[in-house]
Motif scaffolding. Structure first.
Motif, PDB file in Angstrom:
ATOM      1  N   ALA A  81       3.244 -20.953   1.999  1.00 29.59           N
ATOM      2  CA  ALA A  81       2.454 -20.196   3.634  1.00 29.59           C
ATOM      3  C   ALA A  81       2.411 -18.341   3.354  1.00 29.59           C
ATOM      4  O   ALA A  81       1.875 -18.114   3.765  1.00 29.59           O
ATOM      5  N   ALA A  82       3.989 -18.345   3.015  1.00 30.46           N
ATOM      6  CA  ALA A  82       4.229 -16.799   2.940  1.00 30.46           C
ATOM      7  C   ALA A  82       3.386 -15.762   1.563  1.00 30.46           C
ATOM      8  O   ALA A  82       3.180 -14.903   1.523  1.00 30.46           O
ATOM      9  N   THR A  83       2.486 -16.991   0.701  1.00 30.16           N
ATOM     10  CA  THR A  83       2.249 -16.275  -0.610  1.00 30.16           C
ATOM     11  C   THR A  83       1.056 -15.867   0.284  1.00 30.16           C
ATOM     12  O   THR A  83       0.141 -14.883  -0.558  1.00 30.16           O
ATOM     13  N   CYS A  84       0.226 -17.471   0.659  1.00 25.41           N
ATOM     14  CA  CYS A  84      -1.376 -16.853   1.365  1.00 25.41           C
ATOM     15  C   CYS A  84      -0.625 -15.396   2.200  1.00 25.41           C
ATOM     16  O   CYS A  84      -1.713 -14.921   2.014  1.00 25.41           O
ATOM     17  N   ALA A  85       0.114 -15.503   2.946  1.00 23.62           N
ATOM     18  CA  ALA A  85      -0.039 -14.144   3.395  1.00 23.62           C
ATOM     19  C   ALA A  85       0.263 -12.920   3.259  1.00 23.62           C
ATOM     20  O   ALA A  85      -0.347 -11.734   3.438  1.00 23.62           O
ATOM     21  N   GLN A  86       0.908 -12.631   1.506  1.00 23.16           N
ATOM     22  CA  GLN A  86       1.340 -11.747   0.920  1.00 23.16           C
ATOM     23  C   GLN A  86      -0.348 -10.960   0.100  1.00 23.16           C
ATOM     24  O   GLN A  86      -1.667 -10.460   0.312  1.00 23.16           O
ATOM     25  N   VAL A  87      -1.177 -12.431  -0.183  1.00 22.54           N
ATOM     26  CA  VAL A  87      -2.036 -12.617  -0.888  1.00 22.54           C
ATOM     27  C   VAL A  87      -3.404 -11.572   0.202  1.00 22.54           C
ATOM     28  O   VAL A  87      -4.275 -10.339   0.302  1.00 22.54           O
ATOM     29  N   GLU A  88      -3.034 -12.255   1.457  1.00 22.01           N
ATOM     30  CA  GLU A  88      -4.296 -11.614   2.813  1.00 22.01           C
ATOM     31  C   GLU A  88      -3.716  -9.806   2.910  1.00 22.01           C
ATOM     32  O   GLU A  88      -4.098  -9.436   3.321  1.00 22.01           O
ATOM     33  N   TRP A  89      -2.440  -9.869   2.926  1.00 19.70           N
ATOM     34  CA  TRP A  89      -1.844  -8.520   3.349  1.00 19.70           C
ATOM     35  C   TRP A  89      -2.625  -7.606   2.686  1.00 19.70           C
ATOM     36  O   TRP A  89      -3.605  -6.496   2.673  1.00 19.70           O
ATOM     37  N   GLY A  90      -2.492  -8.241   1.309  1.00 17.53           N
ATOM     38  CA  GLY A  90      -3.415  -7.338  -0.013  1.00 17.53           C
ATOM     39  C   GLY A  90      -4.391  -7.079   0.043  1.00 17.53           C
ATOM     40  O   GLY A  90      -5.329  -6.032  -0.037  1.00 17.53           O
ATOM     41  N   VAL A  91      -5.766  -8.012   0.403  1.00 14.51           N
ATOM     42  CA  VAL A  91      -7.007  -8.306   0.568  1.00 14.51           C
ATOM     43  C   VAL A  91      -7.188  -7.008   2.036  1.00 14.51           C
ATOM     44  O   VAL A  91      -7.999  -6.084   1.843  1.00 14.51           O
ATOM     45  N   ALA A  92      -6.387  -7.052   2.624  1.00 16.71           N
ATOM     46  CA  ALA A  92      -6.655  -6.308   4.523  1.00 16.71           C
ATOM     47  C   ALA A  92      -6.221  -4.946   4.118  1.00 16.71           C
ATOM     48  O   ALA A  92      -7.016  -3.768   4.747  1.00 16.71           O
ATOM     49  N   VAL A  93      -4.742  -4.586   3.306  1.00  9.87           N
ATOM     50  CA  VAL A  93      -5.020  -3.027   2.991  1.00  9.87           C
ATOM     51  C   VAL A  93      -5.625  -2.986   1.860  1.00  9.87           C
ATOM     52  O   VAL A  93      -5.707  -1.749   1.154  1.00  9.87           O
ATOM     53  N   GLY A  94      -6.341  -2.941   0.679  1.00  7.15           N
ATOM     54  CA  GLY A  94      -7.325  -3.067  -0.431  1.00  7.15           C
ATOM     55  C   GLY A  94      -6.477  -3.051  -1.373  1.00  7.15           C
ATOM     56  O   GLY A  94      -7.042  -1.605  -2.026  1.00  7.15           O
ATOM     57  N   ASP A  95      -4.868  -3.137  -1.411  1.00  5.98           N
ATOM     58  CA  ASP A  95      -4.246  -2.923  -2.360  1.00  5.98           C
ATOM     59  C   ASP A  95      -3.122  -3.736  -2.945  1.00  5.98           C
ATOM     60  O   ASP A  95      -2.644  -5.088  -2.517  1.00  5.98           O
ATOM     61  N   ILE A  96      -2.981  -4.501  -3.995  1.00  7.94           N
ATOM     62  CA  ILE A  96      -2.457  -5.473  -4.756  1.00  7.94           C
ATOM     63  C   ILE A  96      -1.204  -5.242  -5.697  1.00  7.94           C
ATOM     64  O   ILE A  96      -0.489  -5.912  -5.838  1.00  7.94           O
ATOM     65  N   THR A  97      -1.989  -3.832  -6.281  1.00  9.78           N
ATOM     66  CA  THR A  97      -0.603  -3.687  -7.161  1.00  9.78           C
ATOM     67  C   THR A  97       0.004  -2.112  -6.371  1.00  9.78           C
ATOM     68  O   THR A  97       1.698  -2.362  -7.335  1.00  9.78           O
ATOM     69  N   GLY A  98       0.070  -1.651  -5.699  1.00  6.52           N
ATOM     70  CA  GLY A  98       1.206  -0.384  -5.209  1.00  6.52           C
ATOM     71  C   GLY A  98       0.335   0.334  -5.703  1.00  6.52           C
ATOM     72  O   GLY A  98       0.501   1.941  -5.064  1.00  6.52           O
TER      73      GLY A  98
END
Length: 139
Positions: A63-80
């Motif tokens: 669930a934590a991993t899915c939440a982190q991915v969802e966050w990256g999708v929402a903010v449009g940035d997965i790399t920084g």
């Protein structure tokens, strides 16, 4: 080899949305990120592959991993990368500006632990005998 704590189907179940086309890469990146920022600071039992042995802990990590991915999708940035680079950009009459003192991207939204990660890890079912958050120790 990096551990991956969630599957594409778990992501879809968690979010209710179809996974992005690059979901495997996003799950891998989120797992590595959470390993370095959160999970390494916890105490829990693991198998030979380094994955949690307790079902509740495994589910919480997924669930934590899915939440982190969802966050990256929402903010449009997965790399920084969104936190690095330009100072001023002008397109026609619109002009955007920000400080260029950020050179690493560590403060970018894509490099922050998603608030929902903590929701997943603070379940009352995750008692200290199976998951101890913030317990750094050596054997």
């Amino acid at each position: 080899m990096a551990r991956v704590y969630a599957t594409p189907s778990q992501y879809q179940e968690f979010t209710g949305d179809p996974p992005p086309t690059d979901i495997d890469v996003r799950l891998w990146r989120a797992s590595m990120f959470l390993d370095s920022q959160v999970f390494r600071l916890c105490r829990y039992d693991v198998d030979e592959a380094g994955l949690p042995t307790n079902t509740l802990v495994r589910e919480a990590f997924a669930a934590a991993t899915c939440a982190q991915v969802e966050w990256g999708v929402a903010v449009g940035d997965i790399t920084g990368a969104a936190g690095v680079g330009w100072g001023t950009v002008k397109i026609g009459t619109a002009e955007l500006g920000r400080s260029v003192t950020a050179t690493t991207g560590d403060e970018a939204p894509g490099r922050q632990v998603a608030p929902a990660v903590w929701d997943a890890l603070r379940s009352p079912d995750l008692t200290p005998d199976i998951l101890w958050i913030g317990a750094v120790m050596t054997c």
